[in-house]
Design an enzyme around this catalytic site. Sequence first.
Site, PDB file in Angstrom:
ATOM      1  N   LYS A   1     -10.984   4.295   1.417  1.00  0.00           N
ATOM      2  CA  LYS A   1     -10.544   3.578   2.618  1.00  0.00           C
ATOM      3  C   LYS A   1     -10.038   4.537   3.703  1.00  0.00           C
ATOM      4  CE  LYS A   1      -7.212   1.246   0.751  1.00  0.00           C
ATOM      5  NZ  LYS A   1      -7.182   1.471  -0.706  1.00  0.00           N
TER       6      LYS A   1
ATOM      7  N   ARG B   1      -2.643  -6.471   1.793  1.00  0.00           N
ATOM      8  CA  ARG B   1      -2.753  -6.260   0.354  1.00  0.00           C
ATOM      9  C   ARG B   1      -2.511  -7.550  -0.414  1.00  0.00           C
ATOM     10  NH1 ARG B   1      -3.088  -0.590   0.357  1.00  0.00           N
ATOM     11  NH2 ARG B   1      -2.285   0.292  -1.545  1.00  0.00           N
TER      12      ARG B   1
ATOM     13  N   ARG C   1      -7.825  13.748  -7.027  1.00  0.00           N
ATOM     14  CA  ARG C   1      -6.955  13.862  -5.861  1.00  0.00           C
ATOM     15  C   ARG C   1      -5.548  14.302  -6.280  1.00  0.00           C
ATOM     16  NH1 ARG C   1      -6.371   8.601  -2.233  1.00  0.00           N
ATOM     17  NH2 ARG C   1      -4.686   8.058  -3.642  1.00  0.00           N
TER      18      ARG C   1
ATOM     19  N   ARG D   1      -0.081  13.957  -4.674  1.00  0.00           N
ATOM     20  CA  ARG D   1       0.635  12.742  -4.270  1.00  0.00           C
ATOM     21  C   ARG D   1       1.396  12.190  -5.460  1.00  0.00           C
ATOM     22  NH1 ARG D   1      -2.741   8.131  -1.220  1.00  0.00           N
ATOM     23  NH2 ARG D   1      -1.690   6.763  -2.702  1.00  0.00           N
TER      24      ARG D   1
ATOM     25  N   ARG E   1      -1.735   0.608 -10.090  1.00  0.00           N
ATOM     26  CA  ARG E   1      -2.283   0.269  -8.766  1.00  0.00           C
ATOM     27  C   ARG E   1      -3.597  -0.478  -8.887  1.00  0.00           C
ATOM     28  NH1 ARG E   1      -1.879   5.998  -7.301  1.00  0.00           N
ATOM     29  NH2 ARG E   1      -3.287   5.726  -5.538  1.00  0.00           N
TER      30      ARG E   1
HETATM   31  P1  ADP Z   1      -3.970   3.639  -2.557  1.00  0.00           P
HETATM   32  O1  ADP Z   1      -4.871   2.574  -1.982  1.00  0.00           O
HETATM   33  O2  ADP Z   1      -4.712   4.838  -3.068  1.00  0.00           O
HETATM   34  O3  ADP Z   1      -2.988   3.113  -3.565  1.00  0.00           O
HETATM   35  P2  ADP Z   1      -2.354   3.633  -0.105  1.00  0.00           P
HETATM   36  O4  ADP Z   1      -1.985   4.811   0.713  1.00  0.00           O
HETATM   37  O5  ADP Z   1      -3.138   2.566   0.568  1.00  0.00           O
HETATM   38  O6  ADP Z   1      -3.136   4.250  -1.358  1.00  0.00           O
HETATM   39  O7  ADP Z   1      -1.026   2.959  -0.727  1.00  0.00           O
HETATM   40  C1  ADP Z   1      -0.090   3.690  -1.474  1.00  0.00           C
HETATM   41  C2  ADP Z   1       1.098   2.799  -1.851  1.00  0.00           C
HETATM   42  O8  ADP Z   1       1.771   2.376  -0.638  1.00  0.00           O
HETATM   43  C3  ADP Z   1       0.769   1.498  -2.568  1.00  0.00           C
HETATM   44  O9  ADP Z   1       0.677   1.667  -3.969  1.00  0.00           O
HETATM   45  C4  ADP Z   1       1.981   0.620  -2.182  1.00  0.00           C
HETATM   46  O10 ADP Z   1       3.127   0.929  -2.932  1.00  0.00           O
HETATM   47  C5  ADP Z   1       2.259   1.046  -0.751  1.00  0.00           C
HETATM   48  N1  ADP Z   1       1.554   0.190   0.246  1.00  0.00           N
HETATM   49  C6  ADP Z   1       0.611   0.609   1.149  1.00  0.00           C
HETATM   50  N2  ADP Z   1       0.196  -0.412   1.911  1.00  0.00           N
HETATM   51  C7  ADP Z   1       0.867  -1.513   1.496  1.00  0.00           C
HETATM   52  C8  ADP Z   1       0.868  -2.894   1.871  1.00  0.00           C
HETATM   53  N3  ADP Z   1       0.080  -3.352   2.855  1.00  0.00           N
HETATM   54  N4  ADP Z   1       1.684  -3.742   1.191  1.00  0.00           N
HETATM   55  C9  ADP Z   1       2.489  -3.307   0.208  1.00  0.00           C
HETATM   56  N5  ADP Z   1       2.530  -2.035  -0.200  1.00  0.00           N
HETATM   57  C10 ADP Z   1       1.740  -1.133   0.419  1.00  0.00           C
END
Ligand code: ADP
Length: 187
Positions: A13, A88, A127, A133, A144
Amino acid sequence: MFLMILGAPGSGKGTQGKLLADHLAIPQVSTGEVLRAAVTDGTPLGREAKGYMDQGLLVPDAVILGLIREILDSEGAEGGVLMDGFPRTVAQAEAVDRLLAERGARVDRVVLLEVPEEELVQRLLGRAAKEGRSDDNLQSIRQRLTVYLEQTAPLVAYYERQGVVRRVPGQGTVAEIAARARDAARA
Ligand code: ADP
């Protein structure tokens, strides 16, 4: 144009979102990146979010929605935004529909990046080794993926009902996938 990139953790993404936003000349917003920056800066938002993120759980909707409201009201966002990592949950999607409707806009397109689960885990572990990270460890990755299946995948049905979903196979080279995503954003 208001466009969302939807896909599991590790589906690409962030990479594809950036390329597509540049192509469409609209700002890209990644809620994950905004949250990680807040954690690094030690802001109140970051302090609240960190525990959830490290465990692979979603940050509560109320926190995220405050963030999205700010983003939609920020300069440069009037003409459209590409959102990656948001929404989400169905509650987040309903809330952003309301916020956009208040601004005379709507979600125009949802690009769904589809990648098989075995490949997702491999990519995230790769990654982890490269970027370090703190949520890219096996336990958080599994969590996740579970959260994605339970809370985020139902969004596909939500947006299917609006007729805005375009599915994009997320395997291949970055350039190949980018070309598919551009077509999907147009179609
Ligand atoms: P990934 O999709 O690889 O998990 P992201 O950078 O999109 O990576 O998200 C990392 C973390 O940030 C998620 O596991 C969550 O804890 C938090 N997060 C990101 N976007 C949201 C959202 N829209 N709602 C709730 N938590 C979020």
